[in-house]
Design an enzyme around this catalytic site. Structure first.
Site, PDB file in Angstrom:
ATOM      1  NE  ARG A   1      -2.175  -1.340   3.474  1.00 49.49           N
ATOM      2  CZ  ARG A   1      -2.384  -0.857   4.683  1.00 49.49           C
ATOM      3  NH1 ARG A   1      -3.354   0.008   4.904  1.00 49.49           N
ATOM      4  NH2 ARG A   1      -1.647  -1.226   5.693  1.00 49.49           N
TER       5      ARG A   1
ATOM      6  CG  ASN B   1      -4.392  -4.610   3.814  1.00 46.84           C
ATOM      7  OD1 ASN B   1      -3.811  -4.408   2.768  1.00 46.84           O
ATOM      8  ND2 ASN B   1      -3.792  -4.551   4.976  1.00 46.84           N
TER       9      ASN B   1
END
Length: 55
Positions: free
Chosen positions: A18, A37
């Protein structure tokens, strides 16, 4: 305005994925969105940018 939704799977959690997506968007510039997520272990990306970046 260009918009995309991507789902990444594999080894993407716990490895800075990320953060890497965020850093790349900043480096390119003009891209906004979210990265998170999912419960199934995938990472979802919603991104948009002004269409002038693609010409």
């Amino acid at each position: 305005m260009q918009k995309v939704r991507m789902i990444a799977q594999g080894r993407v959690q716990g490895v800075g994925f990320r953060w890497g997506v965020y850093s790349l968007a900043l480096e390119i510039g003009g891209i906004t969105g979210r990265v998170w997520n999912n419960d199934d272990g995938t990472v979802e990306i919603l991104a948009q940018a002004d269409s002038r970046l693609y010409h």
